[in-house]
Design a protein around this motif. Structure first.
Motif, PDB file in Angstrom:
ATOM      1  N   LEU A  40      24.344 -29.666  20.671  1.00  0.00           N
ATOM      2  CA  LEU A  40      24.195 -28.628  19.651  1.00  0.00           C
ATOM      3  C   LEU A  40      25.466 -27.781  19.583  1.00  0.00           C
ATOM      4  CD1 LEU A  40      21.194 -28.607  21.499  1.00  0.00           C
ATOM      5  CD2 LEU A  40      20.581 -27.864  19.208  1.00  0.00           C
ATOM      6  N   PRO A  41      26.455 -28.230  18.799  1.00  0.00           N
ATOM      7  CA  PRO A  41      27.703 -27.471  18.686  1.00  0.00           C
ATOM      8  C   PRO A  41      27.535 -26.244  17.792  1.00  0.00           C
ATOM      9  CG  PRO A  41      27.972 -29.791  18.044  1.00  0.00           C
ATOM     10  CD  PRO A  41      26.511 -29.488  18.054  1.00  0.00           C
ATOM     11  N   GLY A  42      28.355 -25.251  18.096  1.00  0.00           N
ATOM     12  CA  GLY A  42      28.512 -24.132  17.187  1.00  0.00           C
ATOM     13  C   GLY A  42      29.621 -24.476  16.208  1.00  0.00           C
ATOM     14  N   TYR A  43      30.471 -23.493  15.895  1.00  0.00           N
ATOM     15  CA  TYR A  43      31.556 -23.725  14.940  1.00  0.00           C
ATOM     16  C   TYR A  43      32.781 -24.294  15.658  1.00  0.00           C
ATOM     17  CZ  TYR A  43      28.933 -20.995  11.502  1.00  0.00           C
ATOM     18  OH  TYR A  43      27.971 -20.545  10.626  1.00  0.00           O
ATOM     19  N   PHE A  44      33.125 -25.531  15.352  1.00  0.00           N
ATOM     20  CA  PHE A  44      34.326 -26.161  15.895  1.00  0.00           C
ATOM     21  C   PHE A  44      35.331 -26.408  14.775  1.00  0.00           C
ATOM     22  CE2 PHE A  44      31.770 -26.615  19.572  1.00  0.00           C
ATOM     23  CZ  PHE A  44      32.639 -26.805  20.632  1.00  0.00           C
ATOM     24  N   ARG A  45      36.596 -26.314  15.107  1.00  0.00           N
ATOM     25  CA  ARG A  45      37.647 -26.383  14.096  1.00  0.00           C
ATOM     26  C   ARG A  45      37.943 -27.832  13.698  1.00  0.00           C
ATOM     27  NH1 ARG A  45      42.534 -22.329  15.152  1.00  0.00           N
ATOM     28  NH2 ARG A  45      40.666 -21.063  15.596  1.00  0.00           N
ATOM     29  N   THR A  46      37.007 -28.401  12.936  1.00  0.00           N
ATOM     30  CA  THR A  46      37.171 -29.730  12.361  1.00  0.00           C
ATOM     31  C   THR A  46      37.174 -29.590  10.844  1.00  0.00           C
ATOM     32  OG1 THR A  46      34.794 -30.174  12.183  1.00  0.00           O
ATOM     33  CG2 THR A  46      35.846 -30.657  14.304  1.00  0.00           C
ATOM     34  N   ASN A  47      37.078 -30.716  10.153  1.00  0.00           N
ATOM     35  CA  ASN A  47      37.052 -30.670   8.691  1.00  0.00           C
ATOM     36  C   ASN A  47      35.633 -30.635   8.146  1.00  0.00           C
ATOM     37  OD1 ASN A  47      36.327 -33.225   9.420  1.00  0.00           O
ATOM     38  ND2 ASN A  47      37.733 -34.280   8.027  1.00  0.00           N
ATOM     39  N   PHE A  48      34.650 -30.240   8.977  1.00  0.00           N
ATOM     40  CA  PHE A  48      33.253 -30.255   8.564  1.00  0.00           C
ATOM     41  C   PHE A  48      32.989 -29.370   7.351  1.00  0.00           C
ATOM     42  CE2 PHE A  48      28.946 -28.394   8.822  1.00  0.00           C
ATOM     43  CZ  PHE A  48      28.203 -29.553   8.653  1.00  0.00           C
ATOM     44  N   MET A  51      31.417 -17.599   2.568  1.00  0.00           N
ATOM     45  CA  MET A  51      31.856 -17.243   3.914  1.00  0.00           C
ATOM     46  C   MET A  51      32.246 -18.492   4.704  1.00  0.00           C
ATOM     47  SD  MET A  51      29.753 -15.185   6.888  1.00  0.00           S
ATOM     48  CE  MET A  51      28.548 -16.496   7.084  1.00  0.00           C
ATOM     49  N   HIS A  52      31.433 -19.540   4.569  1.00  0.00           N
ATOM     50  CA  HIS A  52      31.710 -20.756   5.337  1.00  0.00           C
ATOM     51  C   HIS A  52      32.926 -21.514   4.804  1.00  0.00           C
ATOM     52  CE1 HIS A  52      27.658 -20.173   7.043  1.00  0.00           C
ATOM     53  NE2 HIS A  52      28.087 -20.937   8.009  1.00  0.00           N
ATOM     54  N   THR A  53      33.052 -21.624   3.495  1.00  0.00           N
ATOM     55  CA  THR A  53      34.124 -22.437   2.932  1.00  0.00           C
ATOM     56  C   THR A  53      35.450 -21.699   2.831  1.00  0.00           C
ATOM     57  OG1 THR A  53      33.438 -21.857   0.685  1.00  0.00           O
ATOM     58  CG2 THR A  53      32.501 -23.867   1.634  1.00  0.00           C
ATOM     59  N   GLU A  54      35.398 -20.354   2.786  1.00  0.00           N
ATOM     60  CA  GLU A  54      36.636 -19.596   2.597  1.00  0.00           C
ATOM     61  C   GLU A  54      37.065 -18.818   3.841  1.00  0.00           C
ATOM     62  OE1 GLU A  54      36.271 -17.156  -0.861  1.00  0.00           O
ATOM     63  OE2 GLU A  54      35.593 -18.798  -2.146  1.00  0.00           O
ATOM     64  N   ASP A  55      36.105 -18.260   4.579  1.00  0.00           N
ATOM     65  CA  ASP A  55      36.459 -17.412   5.723  1.00  0.00           C
ATOM     66  C   ASP A  55      36.399 -18.152   7.059  1.00  0.00           C
ATOM     67  OD1 ASP A  55      36.711 -15.306   3.917  1.00  0.00           O
ATOM     68  OD2 ASP A  55      34.630 -14.676   4.171  1.00  0.00           O
ATOM     69  N   ILE A  56      35.318 -18.912   7.279  1.00  0.00           N
ATOM     70  CA  ILE A  56      35.133 -19.573   8.571  1.00  0.00           C
ATOM     71  C   ILE A  56      35.980 -20.824   8.680  1.00  0.00           C
ATOM     72  CG2 ILE A  56      33.448 -20.728  10.051  1.00  0.00           C
ATOM     73  CD1 ILE A  56      31.330 -18.827   9.003  1.00  0.00           C
ATOM     74  N   ASP A  57      36.086 -21.597   7.582  1.00  0.00           N
ATOM     75  CA  ASP A  57      36.856 -22.840   7.603  1.00  0.00           C
ATOM     76  C   ASP A  57      38.298 -22.575   8.034  1.00  0.00           C
ATOM     77  OD1 ASP A  57      37.507 -25.516   7.257  1.00  0.00           O
ATOM     78  OD2 ASP A  57      38.068 -25.226   5.161  1.00  0.00           O
ATOM     79  N   GLY A  58      38.714 -23.266   9.066  1.00  0.00           N
ATOM     80  CA  GLY A  58      40.065 -23.097   9.601  1.00  0.00           C
ATOM     81  C   GLY A  58      40.177 -22.018  10.640  1.00  0.00           C
ATOM     82  N   ASN A  59      39.114 -21.238  10.819  1.00  0.00           N
ATOM     83  CA  ASN A  59      39.128 -20.163  11.813  1.00  0.00           C
ATOM     84  C   ASN A  59      38.025 -20.320  12.860  1.00  0.00           C
ATOM     85  OD1 ASN A  59      41.281 -18.480  10.621  1.00  0.00           O
ATOM     86  ND2 ASN A  59      39.842 -18.250   8.921  1.00  0.00           N
TER      87      ASN A  59
END
Length: 279
Positions: A177-185, A210-218
């Protein structure tokens, strides 16, 4: 000890990282993807790598991949059901086709692999199946992720049952059960958005942005460390049924546990007053 790993969704993200680390450690790897070309471009070639073009929603395609793996390497020791994609959208927004498509890949694709690999694992009396879910399979507190969370809750449920079903054969099962990992998901190739969004769902749009603009890549999770943790857990011979990855996943799981425990305590009198003879 050299083992043979069968990895789905191996052309990107955590799946590709599994391939790299396992080959570097001297293991055999059967890696599946929708196209051989994409997989070979991402993973390259290696004497211990068997690239496989597989449609996970097609049982015959999965069966062929499993048979080819056993034919080449003689056995399958570890399975990682990693393939899947995210589906954004409120439950009202998503069509039946969109919801079913997500279940077809995330749930039924993994079940196809399990169904086809278990005869080999049972026969050899050993093996370990890792099903990569998400912390979203433990808590659904994510507006706009209901269908995706449902697919991962399903994976959690069948992995738990699987662990009891196959224990007598010397086979183990773990849900990751992963949390947020810096992949291309969170990018377009791995994330679908609703075909017909409904403007009134402001909380869903906020979550989507929030997910596609702020979290993605961070994202705070390091894929290299996440994959290494799974490999280490398998090598220990004592991998847990539930393996959370990331401080965020652990924190969210604890919050969910506390929330449910408080609900049970608050409603325990009513909940338990339902038997024959109870007042």
């Amino acid at each position: 000890m050299k083992k043979t790993w069968f990895i789905t969704g191996a052309s990107q993200g955590l799946g590709l990282e599994f391939v790299a680390q396992l080959l570097a450690a001297g293991h055999n790897v059967a890696a599946t993807s929708r196209t051989i070309a994409g997989l070979e471009k991402a993973a390259g070639t290696h004497p211990n790598l068997l690239p496989l073009q597989v449609n996970l929603t097609d049982e015959s395609s999965v069966e062929t991949a499993v048979s080819d793996t056993v034919a080449k390497f003689g056995a399958i020791d570890v399975v990682v059901n990693n393939a899947g994609y995210g589906q954004l959208g409120a439950l009202e927004e998503l069509t039946d086709a969109e919801a079913r498509a997500n279940f077809d890949v995330n749930v039924f694709g993994a079940l196809n692999v399990i169904r086809k690999v278990l005869p080999h694992l049972r026969k050899q009396g050993s093996g370990h199946i890792f099903n990569v879910a998400s912390v979203g399979g433990y808590t659904g507190a994510f507006p706009g992720w209901g269908v995706y969370c449902a697919t991962k809750f399903a994976m959690v449920g069948f992995t738990e049952s699987l662990s009891y079903e196959v224990a007598e054969f010397g086979v183990k099962a773990t849900v990751v059960l992963p949390g947020y990992f810096r992949t291309n998901f969170l990018k377009g190739t791995s994330l679908a958005v609703p075909e017909t969004p409904i403007a009134e769902y402001t909380a869903v749009r906020k979550s989507e942005n929030m997910h596609t603009e702020d979290i993605d890549g961070n994202q705070g999770g390091d894929p290299v460390k996440g994959v290494a943790a799974v490999i280490e857990a398998e090598a220990s011979g004592k991998a847990p049924l539930y393996l959370f990855l990331g401080a965020d996943a652990v924190g969210m799981a604890r919050q969910k546990n506390e929330f449910v425990n408080n609900e049970i305590l608050a409603w325990e009198a009513l909940s338990t007053a339902t038997g024959f003879g109870e007042n």
